[in-house]
Design a protein around this motif. Structure first.
Motif, PDB file in Angstrom:
ATOM      1  N   SER A 194       0.842  -1.204   0.000  1.00  9.81           N
ATOM      2  CA  SER A 194       0.000   0.000   0.000  1.00  9.81           C
ATOM      3  C   SER A 194       0.869   1.243   0.000  1.00  9.81           C
ATOM      4  O   SER A 194       0.559   2.218  -0.694  1.00  9.81           O
ATOM      5  N   ASP A 224      -6.171  -0.641  -4.457  1.00 13.22           N
ATOM      6  CA  ASP A 224      -5.592  -1.194  -3.227  1.00 13.22           C
ATOM      7  C   ASP A 224      -6.543  -2.220  -2.635  1.00 13.22           C
ATOM      8  O   ASP A 224      -7.511  -1.858  -1.968  1.00 13.22           O
ATOM      9  N   GLU A 225      -6.273  -3.477  -2.864  1.00 12.95           N
ATOM     10  CA  GLU A 225      -7.109  -4.582  -2.380  1.00 12.95           C
ATOM     11  C   GLU A 225      -8.595  -4.270  -2.522  1.00 12.95           C
ATOM     12  O   GLU A 225      -9.331  -4.297  -1.537  1.00 12.95           O
TER      13      GLU A 225
HETATM   14 MG    MG Z   1      -2.250  -2.557   2.312  1.00 13.11          MG
END
Ligand code: MG
Ligand code: ATP
Lengths: 276, 334
Positions: B43, B158-159
């Motif tokens: 991240s 991000d995910e």
């Molecule tokens: Mg992360």
């Protein structure tokens, strides 16, 4: 609610709540009742509860001696003006503290709060002299500025606690969507924090409305607000008790009504965002 | 449009170094996935590219232009967050329109693009709802819609699927892959799910403790892992590792065999590894056997769904000699 509370406990709590509420309200009730009595009755040795000779003459007398509407106007200008000015400064400040904190942010917050721990009279002379030299004595501008300054720590603290509850992801999403700082604050932060901002606004209007120390020391005839208006009726002889009550009633009525109509917001504001 | 280059990018939070030194070149139109264990800095790396974090040193180039110091709003990238990060006070329509409003697009353009995005993402009937009245999958679609309307240089994810249930994840995975094929825009996708990484990526960046362990196509990583970390991270179930004398036979410090690269038998053939079946996990199509091998420890074997081994059975394992991975003492592939 499925909580197991016995009827006796409920009755007990209800009675206690009413008793406390009445106790707190009794001085205001007394003022309201006295405002409609004659001066003689107001200071009678055996006090009466309800006015025996219901009269409105106190209100007339008060208006004759001192212009209520002018003072009320000043109160509105100063309390609303100082609150708006405070929000204008406080919103960006609280943004920085909540979303771009540094190692010193907590210290700055504590320092701001600590200014509220000092008795106001401690800075009376420097402020008085500054006001005199800048010709701000007895002006609405001067009073608005001082009111903004004394309430700013509370404004920033309240906004800070509300802003902390807003997920920073959403502000970051706005940045990714092309919003510069101004748009991020105006289009995303403020609408999301609106309930908190409204509570802050209400509470600060009330605080500024009721502020007496600086108002009375920094104003005389022209820029006096309703707190100055009330104090002009207090006399050592006590002959003006009914008029003083009438003046007080007139002074608190607007803010009492506003508080009544915005109870929900206020409770949120006073609990500093603890209740969702 | 849409090439991204990192040159010696470093990032520390206070005294803690999170990214020691990363250089990467992501080509225009590529679908790149960052994978790695939790806390490895995926991240952080994505946020450095987005401009949401400042680099400690190094350069970030977008389309060859130095953007290291540019604020996120000026980088022309779009991001989809794990939490969706929709604007709760705006309707779906206003959420999707927000980037266009920030770009001062005309009213007609906004309407046209919002309608188009809503149709593409099956959101047309929800345009006047608030995000709180949407399901997780719908919210994620709104977040994607908000990202595509502005036609960014690249998308950063991000995910994005980790809050969805398994079935929806598979669906959305396909939708995002399809979107990439349609738009041909550069995408960087962060995940710790290696199935997502293998299935979606053109190229995968395997990160570990802030370092790039390997950067290559999914099959490259599977067939030619650069080191033990990548070998263990890519592939499911995980590769089995063996140290000691067995490895020395192959002139290596340690060797690795993937669960799918074993021959099983009930007969004692000389040179095989003898073991006892612990747990047999039946998946229908496959079976995962967890075998206690004498002297080598627990190994996972992947075999077909019709096999007959069960708990307590003896089993003789022959690793496929052509598919043994060899590693030196430092863990590098030989
Ligand atoms: Mg992360
Ligand atoms: N703002 C910050 N301040 C201090 N440390 C941070 C900050 N942000 C991240 N870190 C640290 O940096 C490391 C990498 O974090 P990062 O969020 O990039 O990991 P990740 O690979 O995305 O993990 P996950 O898969 O769990 O999301 C972690 O050890 C984290 O604690």
């Amino acid at each position: 609610m499925a909580r197991n509370v016995s009827v006796q406990t409920k009755i007990g709590f209800t009675i206690a709540a009413w008793a406390i509420a009445l106790l707190l309200f009794s001085p205001i009730l007394w003022v309201v009742l006295t405002a409609f009595k004659t001066e003689a009755e107001a200071i009678a040795n055996t006090p009466t509860f309800l006015p025996q000779n219901f009269t409105l003459e106190n209100f007339g007398a008060v208006q004759d001696r001192s212009d209520y509407f002018k003072h009320a106007f000043n109160s509105i200008v100063v309390s609303v003006g100082s609150t708006l000015l405070g929000l204008l400064i406080g919103i960006p400040a609280a943004w920085a503290m909540a979303f771009a904190p540094t190692k010193r942010t907590k210290d700055v917050l504590m320092w701001m709060l600590s200014t509220k721990m000092m008795p106001a009279v401690g800075v009376l002379i420097p402020i008085y002299l500054i006001f005199r030299d800048l010709r701000l004595l007895d002006t609405l501008q001067g009073l608005t500025i001082i009111m903004t300054l004394i309430n700013l720590p509370i404004i920033i603290w309240m906004l800070y606690t509300y802003f902390k509850e807003i997920p920073i992801d959403i502000l970051e999403a706005a940045r990714m969507d092309g919003a510069e700082l101004y748009n991020e604050i105006v289009h995303v932060l403020i609408p999301m924090a609106l309930p908190g901002i409204a509570s802050t606004l209400l509470l600060n209007v009330i605080l500024a409305w009721n502020e007496a120390f600086w108002t009375i020391t920094l104003t005389s005839g022209r820029a006096g607000t309703l707190t100055a208006f009330i104090s002009s009726f207090s006399s050592p002889q006590g002959l003006f008790l009914a008029k003083l009550s009438a003046a007080s009633l007139l002074a608190i009525a607007p803010i009492l009504l506003m508080g009544w109509f915005s109870q929900k917001q206020l409770v949120r504001g006073l609990t500093f965002g603890a209740v969702k | 449009m849409g090439s991204i280059s990192l040159r010696n990018v470093k990032k520390s939070f206070g005294d803690v170094q999170i990214i020691p030194d990363i250089s990467l070149d992501i080509k225009e139109g590529e679908f790149v996935v960052f994978v790695g264990p939790s806390g490895c800095g995926k991240s952080t790396l994505l946020r450095l590219i987005a401009g949401l974090e400042d680099t400690s040193s190094g350069t970030i180039l977008l389309d060859g232009e130095d953007m290291t110091k540019a604020p996120p709003a000026r980088r022309g990238l779009a991001m989809v967050f794990q939490s969706y990060a929709l604007y709760p006070h705006m309707t779906v329509r206003d959420n999707i329109a927000f980037p266009l409003k920030m770009a001062k697009a005309s009213k007609e353009e906004i309407d046209r693009k919002v309608e188009y995005a809503a149709r593409t993402l099956n959101l047309s009937s929800y345009l006047d709802r608030r995000p709180r009245a949407l399901s997780g999958g719908q919210r994620q679609r709104v977040a994607i819609g908000r990202a595509i309307v502005r036609e960014p240089k690249a998308f950063l994810f991000d995910e994005p699927l980790s809050n969805l249930d398994a079935a929806l994840r598979v669906n959305m995975r396909l939708e995002i892959t399809e979107l990439h094929q349609q738009l041909k825009t550069t995408m960087i996708y962060v995940t710790h799910d290696q199935v997502e990484a293998m299935t979606m990526a053109d190229r995968i960046v395997v990160l570990n403790a802030g370092n790039v362990e390997q950067f290559g196509s999914p099959l490259d990583l599977y067939k030619k892992p650069a080191n033990r970390f990548v070998a263990g991270f890519i592939g499911s179930p995980k590769m089995n590792f063996v140290d000691g004398p067995e490895a020395a036979k192959h002139n290596a410090h340690s060797i690795g065999v993937r669960p799918e690269h074993f021959l099983l038998s009930r007969e004692n053939i000389p040179g095989t590894w003898k073991g006892t079946v612990g747990v047999a996990e039946q998946l229908g199509s496959d079976t995962f056997l967890h075998v206690h091998v004498d002297g080598l420890g627990l190994m996972t074997i992947r075999t077909d769904g019709d096999q007959t081994f069960s708990h307590g059975d003896d089993v003789y394992l022959t690793p496929d000699a052509t598919r043994i991975y060899r590693f030196d003492a430092a863990g590098l592939a030989i």
